[in-house]
Design a protein around this motif. Structure first.
Motif, PDB file in Angstrom:
ATOM      1  N   GLN A 156     -78.971  35.851  41.080  1.00 51.02           N
ATOM      2  CA  GLN A 156     -79.543  35.137  42.222  1.00 51.02           C
ATOM      3  C   GLN A 156     -80.240  33.817  41.673  1.00 51.02           C
ATOM      4  OE1 GLN A 156     -78.812  35.525  45.349  1.00 51.02           O
ATOM      5  NE2 GLN A 156     -79.656  33.658  45.605  1.00 51.02           N
ATOM      6  N   THR A 212     -68.441  30.424  37.301  1.00 50.32           N
ATOM      7  CA  THR A 212     -69.302  31.547  37.009  1.00 50.32           C
ATOM      8  C   THR A 212     -68.640  32.669  36.912  1.00 50.32           C
ATOM      9  OG1 THR A 212     -69.683  31.613  39.531  1.00 50.32           O
ATOM     10  CG2 THR A 212     -71.440  30.495  37.975  1.00 50.32           C
ATOM     11  N   ARG A 229     -77.321  31.408  40.660  1.00 50.36           N
ATOM     12  CA  ARG A 229     -76.831  31.081  41.700  1.00 50.36           C
ATOM     13  C   ARG A 229     -77.469  29.624  42.437  1.00 50.36           C
ATOM     14  NH1 ARG A 229     -74.137  36.024  42.928  1.00 50.36           N
ATOM     15  NH2 ARG A 229     -76.048  37.012  43.728  1.00 50.36           N
ATOM     16  N   ASP A 230     -79.045  30.069  42.567  1.00 48.26           N
ATOM     17  CA  ASP A 230     -79.945  29.022  42.700  1.00 48.26           C
ATOM     18  C   ASP A 230     -79.905  27.845  41.866  1.00 48.26           C
ATOM     19  OD1 ASP A 230     -80.427  30.678  44.979  1.00 48.26           O
ATOM     20  OD2 ASP A 230     -82.470  31.481  44.195  1.00 48.26           O
ATOM     21  N   THR A 231     -79.758  28.089  40.484  1.00 49.04           N
ATOM     22  CA  THR A 231     -80.203  26.991  39.529  1.00 49.04           C
ATOM     23  C   THR A 231     -78.759  26.166  39.825  1.00 49.04           C
ATOM     24  OG1 THR A 231     -81.234  28.498  38.243  1.00 49.04           O
ATOM     25  CG2 THR A 231     -80.278  26.515  37.219  1.00 49.04           C
ATOM     26  N   ARG A 232     -77.765  26.889  40.011  1.00 47.57           N
ATOM     27  CA  ARG A 232     -76.365  26.046  39.955  1.00 47.57           C
ATOM     28  C   ARG A 232     -76.239  25.229  41.154  1.00 47.57           C
ATOM     29  NH1 ARG A 232     -70.237  27.143  40.903  1.00 47.57           N
ATOM     30  NH2 ARG A 232     -69.895  25.106  40.653  1.00 47.57           N
ATOM     31  N   ASP A 233     -76.878  25.750  42.248  1.00 49.64           N
ATOM     32  CA  ASP A 233     -76.859  24.861  43.299  1.00 49.64           C
ATOM     33  C   ASP A 233     -77.791  23.756  43.161  1.00 49.64           C
ATOM     34  OD1 ASP A 233     -75.127  26.530  44.747  1.00 49.64           O
ATOM     35  OD2 ASP A 233     -76.908  27.629  45.704  1.00 49.64           O
ATOM     36  N   TRP A 234     -78.895  23.717  42.767  1.00 49.44           N
ATOM     37  CA  TRP A 234     -79.714  22.611  42.568  1.00 49.44           C
ATOM     38  C   TRP A 234     -79.415  21.712  41.488  1.00 49.44           C
ATOM     39  CZ3 TRP A 234     -82.983  22.122  38.626  1.00 49.44           C
ATOM     40  CH2 TRP A 234     -83.623  23.090  38.184  1.00 49.44           C
ATOM     41  N   THR A 235     -78.693  22.311  40.367  1.00 53.57           N
ATOM     42  CA  THR A 235     -78.318  21.480  39.343  1.00 53.57           C
ATOM     43  C   THR A 235     -77.017  20.900  39.677  1.00 53.57           C
ATOM     44  OG1 THR A 235     -77.346  23.236  38.303  1.00 53.57           O
ATOM     45  CG2 THR A 235     -79.674  22.619  37.503  1.00 53.57           C
ATOM     46  N   GLY A 236     -76.179  21.108  40.650  1.00 53.77           N
ATOM     47  CA  GLY A 236     -75.005  20.696  40.824  1.00 53.77           C
ATOM     48  C   GLY A 236     -74.856  19.066  40.843  1.00 53.77           C
ATOM     49  N   ARG A 237     -75.920  18.579  41.152  1.00 58.26           N
ATOM     50  CA  ARG A 237     -76.009  17.211  41.372  1.00 58.26           C
ATOM     51  C   ARG A 237     -76.154  16.381  39.925  1.00 58.26           C
ATOM     52  NH1 ARG A 237     -79.254  19.072  45.130  1.00 58.26           N
ATOM     53  NH2 ARG A 237     -81.212  18.919  43.794  1.00 58.26           N
TER      54      ARG A 237
END
Lengths: 279, 772
Positions: free
Chosen positions: B472, B493, B475-483
């Protein structure tokens, strides 16, 4: 028990005289050669006779084939004998090879003899290429050594009993061998070789004591040139030629030898020895 | 008939001489020898002049004194001049009155010649006697004889001496045999003696005797028959004391046994190398344990000293022979270590100690002992690793204290600045002033972030561990680092379902992951692939590729970040966790990122690993301890559960320590292993011997052929060849496009022993299926 030199050499002393004469026999003999001389001298002098290593009744243990491979070894024996018997300052009379043994001893130990009498001396028995006439060629000496071997190792050893005859018994045969003076063939040959191969010519001029030479009229072993050489080579040397012929005047002409010795000791050597002592 | 005159008839010469030696009368035979008339001789010449010079010398020095002193001469040999018989026996008696003498001269040439021969024979016989006496004395050999038929025993002096008896009365035969110590020897000796007497045999007996003075001696007795007129009349024998030889032999045998026993039982190899003044060194002796190290028996190994240099781990000669030869030439002592690969392919450390001595005749000799010190070297290496770890920890501690203290103070200053700036902004400031204040506020926020990082590094950040799912967080980190990650990076992943829960500080974990993602981004300026992966792992001593000394064994959850970027140079790798170490340009990096991550992992009871291949990419792996009691624990594979069944594995791995470890692991599992230090080498080995069952290869190796290339090359020859790849960083992207087949198994380092064996078995099984 180890024997003293005087015992090893069977030394015999006779006479009561003031001066002491030591009589040294030559090669091939023993002290019995002096039997016709010593008694007459004993009337006037103290006379000492002895047997060299390997001769007569000398201690068989005395002979050392290495030490006695030269005349030096015999000279050392003389010195030891003189020390043992307290003979320093005596007169030394040497016949034949003993004359040279005495000369070597006198050089090794100056003062050991007051004087030296040489009977029939030869400093070198062989003729040499420098013109010296010693009287013998090498092959003649070899022939002599061969004869010596034959008569000691061969004949005397094997046939002496036969030669003297069974009637005489073994003790006679023993006596026969003994009277050859040198009872060991090996030593006889060795001493013969040492004697006849010796050459003391270069030593003689160094002698400082008075020397008197007694020469025979006709000596087959020490011919006139050989005797003359000795006479001339030694600094203080006088000479007298005897009527006697042969090589062993003390055997053949004992009276003449006694007279000559007296003359030499009393008239010539005595005076010179006194002078030498005084100087 | 008149009376015969014996003097005129005899063949002997008869002569009488006067005292001066001149001849007075001579008989006919003597005159005939001389060939002269009586008048020419008598009174004219002396007898001694008829002798040869040597004869004259002898006559003068010996015969004449004897004649004078004893009165006679008995049969003495003398030589005469050539006109007379060459040799005569001369006898004489002197005339005591006149001093003259009578001589008998008996020709004796033949007799004297015989005598000479006899004398010579006597001399020879004496010589032999002397030899025999010397032999008896020096060699302790005696002679004996038994005369027949009276059986009387005769002993030489030495036999008496050897029996400890006084020389004299020989014992009888039976008593003599009684000296043998053993009754059986007595019988044997008697039987052999009988064989000589009865059958003419030649025999020998060796036995022990007890001497009369009680000593025990080893003796040897020979016997042979002596024949005469068709029958044996005597037995001749020798008797020798051989005790010294026997004692020496026994001592020698004992020494040899002791030495060879030592050489065999020593946990190492004894080696003697000799060298002449000019010429090559050669092995003079090597103990039989050399088989363990070199796989050759001593006689094979001794053929060539170069055989000692069985290649070291990198295929280079071990250098033993050169070292020994140099020591021999300089006469220096030997003390050195070498790495060799033994016949089983195992790398071994050998210690060589020795000394060099002169052996005479210009020869020098090195006596060496070679011991297997692999265990000691490994222990040293482990100690070194642990020491390095401790040093690192101590350094981090002190830096942490410094940094932590500073960060606290700095945080307080920042708080004052921040508070005042916020007060300012709340006031009625102009717009341009507000913009300035906002900029100052932003900078202050960044400063506060930095101090948080410092505190995290110093492990003084207040962590709030909570039970959570790492997937989790990813997933969270990936989401907010995507930018923040550029578009040209392909992010993949691979998250394991059923991941064990961990108890960690969520924010710090996200921060650590972000750090790794940013590093990965920076490593791929021209784009590439980035892979995030999670997995359940068990850390124990079962890992074949590396060690985890810093954390206890147990269950861990692994989070990895792999890039296909520049990779980290090997010389840089050891420094990446050091605080303030950075390879980034000034202003781009603080040098604290990775040290902060490492600090956080330690604080969390986990650890971090990095694998990198320059030019290919890098993988960071974070290991978090799994929460106790959560999830099912996969049982470790039993050690002997899998049998390789003797199948042959071709192993291509460039790292020697790892290769050695893999070989041990695979061999322990029953595989046969052929090793290669590069892809090129593996291809050569396969070309020569394509008989292997499987290829196990590293993906990145020095040389032309990398793992995938090697697989392709080998499959051109054997299309069905199963291949198992190993790589530390091998993210999915790294092998894409390399033409690997879908079935190929990829093992990601660290590799567990069980996983390795399972992978091999799986690959082999698939080959069997494919083969149908």
């Amino acid at each position: 028990m180890k024997l003293q030199p005087r015992e090893q050499h069977c030394a015999r002393v006779s006479g009561q005289g003031g001066r002491t004469i030591v009589l040294a026999h030559g090669f091939g003999c023993d002290q019995t050669v002096w039997k016709d001389v010593a008694p007459d001298l004993a009337a006037e002098y103290t006379v000492v006779t002895f047997d060299f290593a390997g001769a007569g009744g000398a201690d068989p243990g005395l002979y050392d084939r290495r030490r006695h491979a030269s005349l030096d070894g015999y000279a050392d024996d003389v010195i030891a004998l003189f020390e043992d018997m307290d003979l320093q300052g005596a007169e030394f009379v040497g016949h034949s090879v003993s004359a040279m043994i005495g000369a070597i001893a006198a050089l090794k130990r100056p003062g050991i003899f007051s004087s030296l009498v040489m009977i029939g001396p030869s400093a070198c028995y062989l003729n040499t290429s420098d013109g010296y006439h010693g009287g013998f060629e090498m092959r003649e000496v070899e022939e002599f050594l061969d004869l010596l071997d034959r008569n000691f190792a061969g004949f005397a050893a094997t046939f002496a009993p036969i030669a003297t005859g069974p009637a005489n018994g073994p003790e006679v045969a023993e006596e026969f061998a003994r009277t050859l003076c040198l009872n060991d063939a090996e030593i006889a040959s060795a001493f013969a070789r040492v004697t006849f191969m010796s050459d003391t010519r270069k030593l003689l001029p160094a002698l400082r004591l008075p020397v008197h030479v007694l020469a025979c009229s006709e000596d087959p072993i020490a011919p006139v040139p050989a005797i003359e050489f000795v006479h001339e080579a030694i600094p203080h040397c006088s000479m007298e030629t005897l009527e006697a012929t042969g090589h062993c005047p003390h055997i053949t002409h004992p009276a003449e030898v006694v007279a000559a010795l007296r003359r030499a000791l009393d008239e010539r050597l005595g005076g010179q020895a006194a002078n030498a002592a005084g100087g | 008939m008149g009376v015969l005159d014996p003097a005129s008839l005899t063949t002997c010469g008869l002569v009488s001489v006067a005292s001066d030696g001149v001849i007075q009368e001579a008989n006919a035979a003597f005159l005939a020898w001389l060939g002269r008339s009586r008048s020419e001789v008598v009174g004219q010449m002396r007898l001694q002049d008829r002798f040869t010079p040597g004869g004259r010398l002898y006559f003068q020095t010996h015969l004449l004194p004897m004649l004078r002193l004893n009165g006679e001469i008995a049969a003495s040999a003398i030589n005469m001049l050539p006109d007379a018989p060459e040799s005569v026996l001369l006898s004489a008696r002197s005339d005591p009155e006149g001093g003259g003498a009578a001589f008998v001269l008996m020709p004796a040439v033949e007799r004297l010649r015989r005598e000479a021969r006899l004398t010579e024979r006597v001399a020879q016989s004496r010589q032999k006697e002397s030899w025999l006496a010397q032999i008896e004395t020096l060699a302790d050999i005696g002679a004996w004889a038994v005369t027949l038929p009276d059986m009387k025993l005769h002993w030489s002096d030495a036999v008496f001496r050897l029996h400890g008896l006084p020389v004299g009365n020989e014992p009888d035969l039976e008593t003599a045999l009684g000296y043998y110590a053993d009754p059986a020897d007595r019988e044997r000796a008697a039987a052999r003696f009988a064989a000589v007497v009865d059958q003419g045999a030649t025999v020998e007996v060796e036995a022990r005797i007890v001497t009369a003075d009680g000593r025990l001696r080893n003796v040897r007795s020979h016997a042979r028959p002596v024949w005469h007129q068709g029958r044996i009349i005597r037995v001749d024998g020798l008797f020798q004391d051989i005790t010294p030889q026997r004692e020496a032999e026994a001592a020698r045998d004992q020494a040899v046994t002791r030495l060879s026993g030592m050489a065999e039982n020593l946990p190492g190899v004894l080696l003697t190398v000799e060298k002449p003044a000019r010429g090559p060194a050669r092995i003079a002796y090597v103990s039989s344990r050399c088989r363990e190290f070199w796989g050759l028996p001593p006689e094979e190994l001794s053929r060539d000293i170069a055989l000692l240099d069985r290649p070291g781990p990198e295929g280079t000669p071990a250098g033993l022979s050169a070292t020994i030869t140099a020591a021999l030439e300089r006469g220096l002592p030997l003390a050195d270590r070498f790495r060799i690969t033994d016949p089983a392919g195992t790398e071994r450390w050998l210690s060589l100690c020795g000394s060099v001595t002169g052996a005479g005749g210009g020869w020098v000799r090195a006596d060496c002992i070679i011991l297997d010190i692999t265990a000691e070297v490994e222990a040293e290496a482990q100690l070194e690793r642990q020491s390095a770890l401790i040093r690192h920890v101590q350094k981090s501690e002190s830096l942490g204290q410094l940094t932590g203290g500073m960060a606290h103070d700095f945080n307080n200053i920042l708080a004052v600045i921040l508070g005042n700036l916020e007060l300012l902004r709340a006031g009625d400031g102009a717009d341009d002033e507000v913009a300035l204040i906002d900029a100052a506020l932003a900078a202050t926020e960044r400063g506060a972030g930095l101090t948080r990082s410092l505190l995290a590094f110093a492990r003084k950040a207040p962590l709030a561990p909570a039970i959570c799912d790492l997937n989790q967080i990813v997933r969270d980190t990936r989401d907010w680092t995507g930018r923040t990650l550029p578009a040209h990076l392909a992010i993949e992943t691979s998250l394991l379902e059923g991941l064990w829960p961990v108890e960690v500080d969520v924010d710090s974990t996200a921060s650590a992951l972000l750090n790794l993602l940013v590093n990965a981004r920076d490593a791929m300026p021209d784009g590439g692939s980035l892979t995030i992966e999670t997995a359940n792992v068990r850390i124990d001593d079962d890992y074949v590729t590396e060690r985890f000394d810093e954390v206890p064994s147990g269950r861990y959850v692994m989070l990895s970040v792999s890039d296909t970027g520049l990779g980290i140079a090997p010389e840089v790798l050891p420094h990446i966790f050091v605080p303030f170490y950075t390879t980034k340009p000034v202003g781009r990096g603080s040098g604290l990122g990775l040290s902060m991550v490492e600090g956080f992992m330690k604080q969390s009871g986990g650890t971090i690993r990095v694998y990198s291949e320059p030019g290919k990419g890098t993988t960071f792996k974070l290991y978090f301890p799994a929460r106790p009691g959560s999830g099912a624990v996969p049982a470790p594979l039993p050690r002997e559960a899998v049998r390789g069944g003797g199948r042959r594995v071709l192993l291509a791995e460039d790292e020697s320590a790892l290769r050695t470890l893999l070989v041990r692991t695979l061999e322990a599992a029953g595989y046969q292993v052929i090793t290669a230090a590069s892809g090129d080498m593996a291809a050569d080995i396969f070309a020569e011997d394509p008989g292997c069952d499987l290829l196990l290869t590293d993906i990145v190796m020095p040389g032309k052929l990398q793992g995938p290339g090697l697989a392709r090359a080998l499959r051109r020859l054997r299309p069905e060849l199963p291949v198992v790849f190993m790589s530390g960083y091998a993210a999915e992207a790294a092998v894409h496009g390399n033409g690997l087949e879908p079935d190929d198994i990829r093992l990601t380092k660290p590799v567990r022993r069980g996983d390795l064996i399972a992978a091999l078995e799986r690959a082999l099984a698939s080959r069997r299926q494919g083969g149908r």
